[in-house]
Each structure stands twice: as structure tokens, then as C-alpha cells.
Design a protein around this motif. Structure first.
Motif, PDB file in Angstrom:
ATOM      1  N   ALA A  49       0.836  -1.189   0.000  1.00 26.48           N
ATOM      2  CA  ALA A  49       0.000   0.000   0.000  1.00 26.48           C
ATOM      3  C   ALA A  49       0.871   1.238   0.000  1.00 26.48           C
ATOM      4  O   ALA A  49       2.014   1.204   0.456  1.00 26.48           O
ATOM      5  CB  ALA A  49      -0.936   0.019   1.220  1.00 26.48           C
ATOM      6  N   ALA A  50       0.323   2.328  -0.506  1.00 30.63           N
ATOM      7  CA  ALA A  50       1.047   3.593  -0.552  1.00 30.63           C
ATOM      8  C   ALA A  50       0.092   4.736  -0.273  1.00 30.63           C
ATOM      9  O   ALA A  50      -1.098   4.649  -0.596  1.00 30.63           O
ATOM     10  CB  ALA A  50       1.714   3.782  -1.912  1.00 30.63           C
ATOM     11  N   ILE A  51       0.615   5.789   0.323  1.00 29.33           N
ATOM     12  CA  ILE A  51      -0.192   6.961   0.605  1.00 29.33           C
ATOM     13  C   ILE A  51       0.637   8.207   0.305  1.00 29.33           C
ATOM     14  O   ILE A  51       1.820   8.277   0.626  1.00 29.33           O
ATOM     15  CB  ILE A  51      -0.702   6.957   2.069  1.00 29.33           C
ATOM     16  CG1 ILE A  51      -1.732   8.061   2.296  1.00 29.33           C
ATOM     17  CG2 ILE A  51       0.451   7.057   3.058  1.00 29.33           C
ATOM     18  CD1 ILE A  51      -2.507   7.898   3.593  1.00 29.33           C
ATOM     19  N   TYR A  59      -3.322   0.443  -3.506  1.00 31.68           N
ATOM     20  CA  TYR A  59      -3.024  -0.849  -2.915  1.00 31.68           C
ATOM     21  C   TYR A  59      -2.617  -1.874  -3.953  1.00 31.68           C
ATOM     22  O   TYR A  59      -3.011  -1.784  -5.125  1.00 31.68           O
ATOM     23  CB  TYR A  59      -4.247  -1.383  -2.157  1.00 31.68           C
ATOM     24  CG  TYR A  59      -4.753  -0.451  -1.096  1.00 31.68           C
ATOM     25  CD1 TYR A  59      -4.262  -0.518   0.201  1.00 31.68           C
ATOM     26  CD2 TYR A  59      -5.716   0.510  -1.389  1.00 31.68           C
ATOM     27  CE1 TYR A  59      -4.713   0.346   1.181  1.00 31.68           C
ATOM     28  CE2 TYR A  59      -6.174   1.377  -0.411  1.00 31.68           C
ATOM     29  CZ  TYR A  59      -5.665   1.289   0.872  1.00 31.68           C
ATOM     30  OH  TYR A  59      -6.117   2.151   1.845  1.00 31.68           O
ATOM     31  N   GLY A  60      -1.857  -2.843  -3.493  1.00 32.59           N
ATOM     32  CA  GLY A  60      -1.589  -3.985  -4.334  1.00 32.59           C
ATOM     33  C   GLY A  60      -2.848  -4.810  -4.518  1.00 32.59           C
ATOM     34  O   GLY A  60      -3.728  -4.838  -3.652  1.00 32.59           O
ATOM     35  N   ASP A  61      -2.948  -5.487  -5.652  1.00 36.41           N
ATOM     36  CA  ASP A  61      -4.163  -6.237  -5.959  1.00 36.41           C
ATOM     37  C   ASP A  61      -4.478  -7.304  -4.910  1.00 36.41           C
ATOM     38  O   ASP A  61      -5.653  -7.589  -4.646  1.00 36.41           O
ATOM     39  CB  ASP A  61      -4.046  -6.895  -7.333  1.00 36.41           C
ATOM     40  CG  ASP A  61      -4.098  -5.893  -8.468  1.00 36.41           C
ATOM     41  OD1 ASP A  61      -3.639  -6.237  -9.581  1.00 36.41           O
ATOM     42  OD2 ASP A  61      -4.602  -4.771  -8.262  1.00 36.41           O
ATOM     43  N   SER A  62      -3.468  -7.881  -4.315  1.00 38.54           N
ATOM     44  CA  SER A  62      -3.676  -8.967  -3.377  1.00 38.54           C
ATOM     45  C   SER A  62      -4.283  -8.531  -2.050  1.00 38.54           C
ATOM     46  O   SER A  62      -4.763  -9.375  -1.285  1.00 38.54           O
ATOM     47  CB  SER A  62      -2.358  -9.703  -3.113  1.00 38.54           C
ATOM     48  OG  SER A  62      -1.411  -8.848  -2.502  1.00 38.54           O
ATOM     49  N   VAL A  63      -4.287  -7.229  -1.754  1.00 31.62           N
ATOM     50  CA  VAL A  63      -4.784  -6.759  -0.468  1.00 31.62           C
ATOM     51  C   VAL A  63      -5.935  -5.776  -0.594  1.00 31.62           C
ATOM     52  O   VAL A  63      -6.458  -5.318   0.424  1.00 31.62           O
ATOM     53  CB  VAL A  63      -3.660  -6.121   0.374  1.00 31.62           C
ATOM     54  CG1 VAL A  63      -2.494  -7.091   0.530  1.00 31.62           C
ATOM     55  CG2 VAL A  63      -3.190  -4.811  -0.243  1.00 31.62           C
TER      56      VAL A  63
END
Length: 120
Positions: A49-51, A59-63
Motif C-alpha cells: 500500500a502507498a499513501i 493498494y496492491g491487488d492482493s490486499v
């Protein structure tokens, strides 16, 4: 000097939740943008994840739809709320942040990592 202090990792059962914290150790530097990565032995490091400094998140697809990244500027901290945890979420989670200061050059730092283990 300034460090990123991570906390909140631990052992949790599948379906459970954890909240990770990443805080700057001094107010001389403030967190701008930040992101969470995770690393499992034998697997490539993955962006979770990034902000941005403005609070925009991705977010990454997996989360997606399970994890939420947030920030508290007053506490100079970034958080990762992890819900519906799965065994495949088991990893060392690392916080990375860009930091800025009124009196020093900006820098980027990595936390030392916090272990999350999802197992029954």
C-alpha cells in the motif's frame, strides 16, 4: 538521527486483524509520502500500500478491500489496518517513507520491519 519505528506485528489466526504502525522518531522530520512493503523468503518484495502527502492511497491487488493505509500527521505516523488476514499475508512488513524538514535536506528511510504471521 531520525528513524522509522514500526510496531503492531505478531501472530494472528486466519480471518483476524492487525494494525501496523510506522512513526518517525523525531519531529525534526515529518513524513511526506509513505508506503508499506512485505517480504517473504523466496518471494520478491511486494508493494502492499502507498499513501501520498495529500492522503491519496493505492493498494496492491492482493490486499485490496482488505487492507487500509492511513496517516496521522499530528502523530507523525502512518498505519496499515489489515483485516481478513490470510496465511499468504505472512511476511515481514516494512515501512518506507519520504521525510522533510525545515532545516535539513529531505530524505527517505526504511523501517527495520515487523513480522506478521497468519496461522491457525
Amino acid at each position: 538521527q531520525v528513524q522509522l519505528v514500526e510496531s503492531g506485528g505478531g501472530l494472528v489466526q486466519p480471518g483476524g486483524s492487525l494494525r501496523l504502525s510506522c512513526a518517525a522518531s523525531t519531529s525534526i522530520f515529518s513524513i511526506s509520502s509513505a508506503d508499506w512493503y512485505r517480504q517473504t523468503p523466496g518471494k520478491q518484495r511486494e508493494l502492499v500500500a502507498a499513501i501520498t502527502s495529500g492522503g491519496s492511497a493505492n493498494y496492491g491487488d492482493s490486499v485490496k478491500e482488505r487492507f487500509t493505509i492511513s496517516r496521522d500527521n499530528a502523530k507523525n505516523a502512518v498505519y496499515l489496518q489489515m483485516n481478513s488476514l490470510k496465511p499468504e499475508d505472512t511476511a515481514v512488513y516494512y515501512c518506507h517513507a519520504d521525510l522533510y524538514s525545515r532545516h535539513y535536506d529531505a530524505m527517505d528511510l526504511w523501517g527495520k520491519g515487523t513480522l506478521v504471521t497468519v496461522s491457525s
